[in-house]
Design an enzyme around this catalytic site. Sequence first.
Site, PDB file in Angstrom:
ATOM      1  N   ASP A  65      23.012 -11.893 -78.391  1.00 13.72           N
ATOM      2  CA  ASP A  65      24.425 -12.266 -78.301  1.00 13.72           C
ATOM      3  C   ASP A  65      25.137 -11.220 -79.114  1.00 13.72           C
ATOM      4  OD1 ASP A  65      27.017 -13.159 -78.965  1.00 13.72           O
ATOM      5  OD2 ASP A  65      26.237 -15.142 -80.011  1.00 13.72           O
ATOM      6  N   ASN A 117      29.527 -17.293 -71.559  1.00 18.72           N
ATOM      7  CA  ASN A 117      29.965 -16.789 -70.098  1.00 18.72           C
ATOM      8  C   ASN A 117      31.148 -16.099 -70.210  1.00 18.72           C
ATOM      9  OD1 ASN A 117      31.003 -17.963 -66.851  1.00 18.72           O
ATOM     10  ND2 ASN A 117      29.793 -16.333 -67.267  1.00 18.72           N
ATOM     11  N   CYS A 172      30.578 -12.815 -72.269  1.00 19.12           N
ATOM     12  CA  CYS A 172      29.809 -11.352 -72.719  1.00 19.12           C
ATOM     13  C   CYS A 172      28.698 -11.037 -71.736  1.00 19.12           C
ATOM     14  CB  CYS A 172      29.499 -11.295 -74.123  1.00 19.12           C
ATOM     15  SG  CYS A 172      30.919 -11.380 -75.331  1.00 19.12           S
ATOM     16  N   ARG A 173      27.590 -11.492 -72.168  1.00 18.91           N
ATOM     17  CA  ARG A 173      26.561 -10.864 -71.258  1.00 18.91           C
ATOM     18  C   ARG A 173      26.277 -11.281 -69.981  1.00 18.91           C
ATOM     19  NH1 ARG A 173      22.501 -13.789 -75.489  1.00 18.91           N
ATOM     20  NH2 ARG A 173      24.418 -15.424 -75.527  1.00 18.91           N
ATOM     21  N   SER A 174      26.438 -12.663 -69.424  1.00 23.11           N
ATOM     22  CA  SER A 174      26.369 -13.144 -68.046  1.00 23.11           C
ATOM     23  C   SER A 174      27.392 -12.304 -67.369  1.00 23.11           C
ATOM     24  CB  SER A 174      26.127 -14.529 -67.855  1.00 23.11           C
ATOM     25  OG  SER A 174      27.187 -15.252 -68.336  1.00 23.11           O
ATOM     26  N   CYS A 176      24.364 -17.264 -69.909  1.00 25.07           N
ATOM     27  CA  CYS A 176      24.424 -16.966 -71.236  1.00 25.07           C
ATOM     28  C   CYS A 176      24.858 -18.230 -71.725  1.00 25.07           C
ATOM     29  CB  CYS A 176      25.159 -15.625 -71.795  1.00 25.07           C
ATOM     30  SG  CYS A 176      26.663 -15.597 -71.232  1.00 25.07           S
TER      31      CYS A 176
HETATM   32  P1  4NP Z   1      27.821 -14.779 -74.522  1.00 22.64           P
HETATM   33  O1  4NP Z   1      28.517 -14.573 -75.937  1.00 22.64           O
HETATM   34  O2  4NP Z   1      26.857 -16.041 -74.388  1.00 22.64           O
HETATM   35  O3  4NP Z   1      27.229 -13.517 -74.311  1.00 22.64           O
HETATM   36  O4  4NP Z   1      29.368 -15.072 -73.509  1.00 22.64           O
HETATM   37  C1  4NP Z   1      29.119 -15.424 -76.574  1.00 22.64           C
HETATM   38  C2  4NP Z   1      30.510 -15.746 -76.775  1.00 22.64           C
HETATM   39  C3  4NP Z   1      30.988 -16.801 -77.438  1.00 22.64           C
HETATM   40  C4  4NP Z   1      30.561 -17.570 -78.269  1.00 22.64           C
HETATM   41  C5  4NP Z   1      28.805 -17.452 -78.296  1.00 22.64           C
HETATM   42  C6  4NP Z   1      28.380 -16.321 -77.399  1.00 22.64           C
HETATM   43  N1  4NP Z   1      30.871 -18.686 -78.814  1.00 22.64           N
HETATM   44  O5  4NP Z   1      30.118 -19.270 -79.650  1.00 22.64           O
HETATM   45  O6  4NP Z   1      32.288 -19.014 -78.610  1.00 22.64           O
END
Ligand code: 4NP
Length: 156
Positions: free
Chosen positions: A127, A13, A15-17, A10
């Site tokens: 997200d 890295n 949350c989702r992944s 994602c």
């Molecule tokens: P993820 O969520 O891609 O599911 O880990 C996010 C976490 C942080 C950010 C974006 C998405 N960020 O821009 O910091």
Amino acid sequence: MQPKRILFVCLGNICRSPMAEGVFNKIVAGQGVQKAFEVDSAGLSNYHEGELPDACMRWHAEKRGYRLTHRSRPVTANDFEYFDLIMGMDEQNMRQLHRLAATPEQAAKVRRMTDFCQNLQASEVPDPYYGGDQGFENVIDLLEDCCQGLYEFLKK
Ligand code: 4NP
């Protein structure tokens, strides 16, 4: 037999992944087939490198019995060699992963998580960062459905 290597990807890295990694690992542990899979996750950014998953993600995960201990790391060129499947969560992830693939063989490893949905209908795992509690619950609902579908697909 060599284990099937799966990388969930994602943006951050956090949350989702890592959640997908936790869900998939729980499915294979429940089936007693841990040795058949090697699972990891990574991000298309390095903003959160070295961090544990987001505290809200971990809290929602723990409510469903998942303990997330992965540390965020960015995707590398070597990941496209090493892993058999590279699973993107949303349209932006897919575009970036296809851009990073160095050969057609590497590009063919890139798959979209929601293509493995079984019961839910979605074109992306969104997200959850700004979606409140429901956003995190929705991510886990989707990932439980897609990971089960992915497992059934790989079992064949
Ligand atoms: P993820 O969520 O891609 O599911 O880990 C996010 C976490 C942080 C950010 C974006 C998405 N960020 O821009 O910091």
